[in-house]
Design a protein around this motif. Structure first.
Motif, PDB file in Angstrom:
ATOM      1  N   SER A 167       0.794  -1.047   0.059  1.00 36.09           N
ATOM      2  CA  SER A 167      -0.019   0.022  -0.004  1.00 36.09           C
ATOM      3  C   SER A 167       0.830   1.120   0.037  1.00 36.09           C
ATOM      4  O   SER A 167       2.010   1.102   0.219  1.00 36.09           O
ATOM      5  CB  SER A 167      -0.968  -0.184   1.162  1.00 36.09           C
ATOM      6  OG  SER A 167      -1.621  -1.103   1.105  1.00 36.09           O
ATOM      7  N   ALA A 169       1.093   5.317   1.403  1.00 36.92           N
ATOM      8  CA  ALA A 169       0.374   5.990   2.413  1.00 36.92           C
ATOM      9  C   ALA A 169       0.813   7.630   1.845  1.00 36.92           C
ATOM     10  O   ALA A 169       1.934   8.005   1.493  1.00 36.92           O
ATOM     11  CB  ALA A 169       0.763   5.888   3.774  1.00 36.92           C
ATOM     12  N   GLU A 199      -3.258  10.662   7.316  1.00 34.09           N
ATOM     13  CA  GLU A 199      -2.658   9.960   6.231  1.00 34.09           C
ATOM     14  C   GLU A 199      -3.931   9.256   5.297  1.00 34.09           C
ATOM     15  O   GLU A 199      -5.184   9.055   5.947  1.00 34.09           O
ATOM     16  CB  GLU A 199      -1.968   8.429   6.617  1.00 34.09           C
ATOM     17  CG  GLU A 199      -0.502   9.147   7.025  1.00 34.09           C
ATOM     18  CD  GLU A 199       0.264   7.708   7.513  1.00 34.09           C
ATOM     19  OE1 GLU A 199      -0.246   6.602   7.382  1.00 34.09           O
ATOM     20  OE2 GLU A 199       1.439   7.955   7.712  1.00 34.09           O
ATOM     21  N   THR A 201      -4.430   6.514   2.168  1.00 32.62           N
ATOM     22  CA  THR A 201      -3.786   5.177   1.568  1.00 32.62           C
ATOM     23  C   THR A 201      -4.500   4.803   0.490  1.00 32.62           C
ATOM     24  O   THR A 201      -5.744   4.762   0.422  1.00 32.62           O
ATOM     25  CB  THR A 201      -3.838   4.195   2.762  1.00 32.62           C
ATOM     26  OG1 THR A 201      -3.332   4.715   3.605  1.00 32.62           O
ATOM     27  CG2 THR A 201      -2.774   2.999   2.248  1.00 32.62           C
ATOM     28  N   SER A 203      -4.680   1.121  -1.517  1.00 30.60           N
ATOM     29  CA  SER A 203      -4.604  -0.076  -1.177  1.00 30.60           C
ATOM     30  C   SER A 203      -5.218  -0.880  -2.459  1.00 30.60           C
ATOM     31  O   SER A 203      -6.048  -0.556  -3.129  1.00 30.60           O
ATOM     32  CB  SER A 203      -5.429  -0.564  -0.001  1.00 30.60           C
ATOM     33  OG  SER A 203      -5.192   0.225   1.096  1.00 30.60           O
TER      34      SER A 203
END
Length: 411
Positions: A167, A169, A199, A201, A203
């Motif tokens: 991932s 961030a 944050e 992210t 994914s």
């Protein structure tokens, strides 16, 4: 080969020979003599090595830029010679890949994560044909632009991020320094807010698939033209759906959460314009809101996405009957016609305003690896056809909602 490299390799050989001789308890006269000769050569080479480094320093400095970019250029050249037709024939007939195509596939397989034949995203780019009928790739634009030149999301400033695995961030400052005056002589200035970050992210949770069926006739008849056909078909299907998901993805049923549909989640202001006609005055209020939030200093820093229907209403609305100036003329004058994007991906009555602040894009699209091309020779086995499925792992996120504003229910 540089002299310093040659000397360094020779020093390594001498050390190995010395190690073998030193380990003997009773060396012969020849071996004792070799010990002395090798020791003398080693000390001499140390002096030569330092001299070679000094002499080559200028040469290394001049070549530094080329050395740092050579690998990227070589890989781009390999992708430029990648033949998608080879992949189709390999999946259909089991034909072995060769040349640049084989090298790129091997390189991508080394990164893992592919069930079928990996294909770089760059291969789906739009290519022009020159007099020699050699494909000429366009390598100067970011991934989304390069894959989908007409992408509404790309023209609105959405940035793409190429991710190998895992991932990604994006930390964004949410609170920081405060400025203020000391109330008294010798008093402290305000310092109540700690520096904080939040944050967002990207994914690898969403997979986009493009399915295509290739008949036996197309495989046998098209020849080299099959490559161009697959490029166009895959690029159109993936580009259209990815563009829609970036803006309107539901965040469920396998889709990422789009910028417009996820406004509440991303902290994006959505202004309800119910019953309000599309005018420059209405758009100007949103531009002013950007300015008051210190996101921009000039209206031309805003990118505006609207549907063709809203463009039609703006162009029909006469602001000054005497001069013939329309609301569209006023909008284009201040925002800039080049910053206005017309797109069917936007729902009726919806406008999207974005801006890039300090190099941070209004939204990010994560693309993992490349296109994973998988074959199915069984479903159409009776007709001798081939089915190809191209899989892409992608996600969407907004790092800072302040850089985007939405106007809904216009008109």
């Amino acid at each position: 080969m540089l002299d310093s490299t040659k000397i360094s390799r020779r020093q390594s050989e001498i050390r190995q020979e010395l190690a073998a001789l030193v380990g003997k308890e009773k060396p012969t006269e020849d071996e004792t003599r070799s010990l002395g000769d090798l020791d003398g050569e080693y000390r001499t080479n140390e002096t030569r090595y330092r001299a070679a480094l000094i002499a080559e320093d200028e040469q290394r400095s001049e070549a530094k830029g080329e050395l740092e970019t050579r690998s990227d250029r070589e890989y781009a050249d390999l992708i430029g010679r990648f033949e998608l037709r080879q992949v189709a024939l390999a999946l259909d007939e089991g034909r072995a890949l060769d040349g640049a195509t084989a090298e790129v596939v091997q390189e991508m397989r080394g990164a893992g994560g592919f069930r079928g034949v990996p294909v770089p995203f760059e291969v789906l780019e739009q290519r022009s044909t020159v007099s020699t009928d050699t494909p000429s790739p366009i390598n100067t634009r970011p991934i989304i632009d390069r894959l989908f030149p007409a992408s509404v999301a790309a023209r609105l400033g959405v940035s793409s991020v190429s991710i190998a695995q895992g991932s990604e961030a994006f930390p964004v400052a949410t609170a920081g320094a405060t400025a203020g005056w000391a109330a008294t002589e010798g008093g402290n200035v305000p310092n109540d807010t700690a520096f904080q970050t939040g944050e967002t992210t990207l994914s690898p949770d969403q997979t986009l698939g493009a399915h295509m069926r290739i008949s036996r006739k197309a495989l046998k008849q098209s020849g080299a033209g099959l490559e161009a056909a697959i490029r166009r078909d895959m690029s159109a299907a993936i580009g259209t759906e990815l563009d829609r998901a970036i803006l309107l993805g539901s965040g469920s049923a396998g889709e990422p959460l789009g910028v417009i549909s996820g406004a509440a989640t991303y902290g994006i202001v959505d202004t309800d314009m119910t019953a309000a006609a599309p005018t420059w005055t209405a758009f100007k209020a949103e531009v002013i809101a950007f300015m008051q939030a210190n996101a921009i200093t000039d209206p031309s820093q805003v990118k505006l996405g609207i549907s063709p229907a809203i463009w039609g209403d703006l162009d029909d609305a006469i602001w000054d009957a005497g001069s013939g100036i329309t609301e569209w003329d006023r909008l284009a004058k201040h925002i800039g016609a080049g910053n206005i994007v017309l797109g069917n991906q936007l729902t009726a009555g919806t406008a999207l305003l974005t801006t890039t602040v300090n190099g941070v894009a209004p939204a990010f699209v994560g693309l993992w690896g490349g296109l994973d091309l998988i074959r199915d020779v069984y479903s159409d086995a009776q007709s001798g056809g081939l089915r190809l499925t191209g899989l892409i792992t992608a996600d969407v996120t907004v790092a800072r909602g302040l850089q985007t504003r939405i106007m809904s229910n216009i008109g």
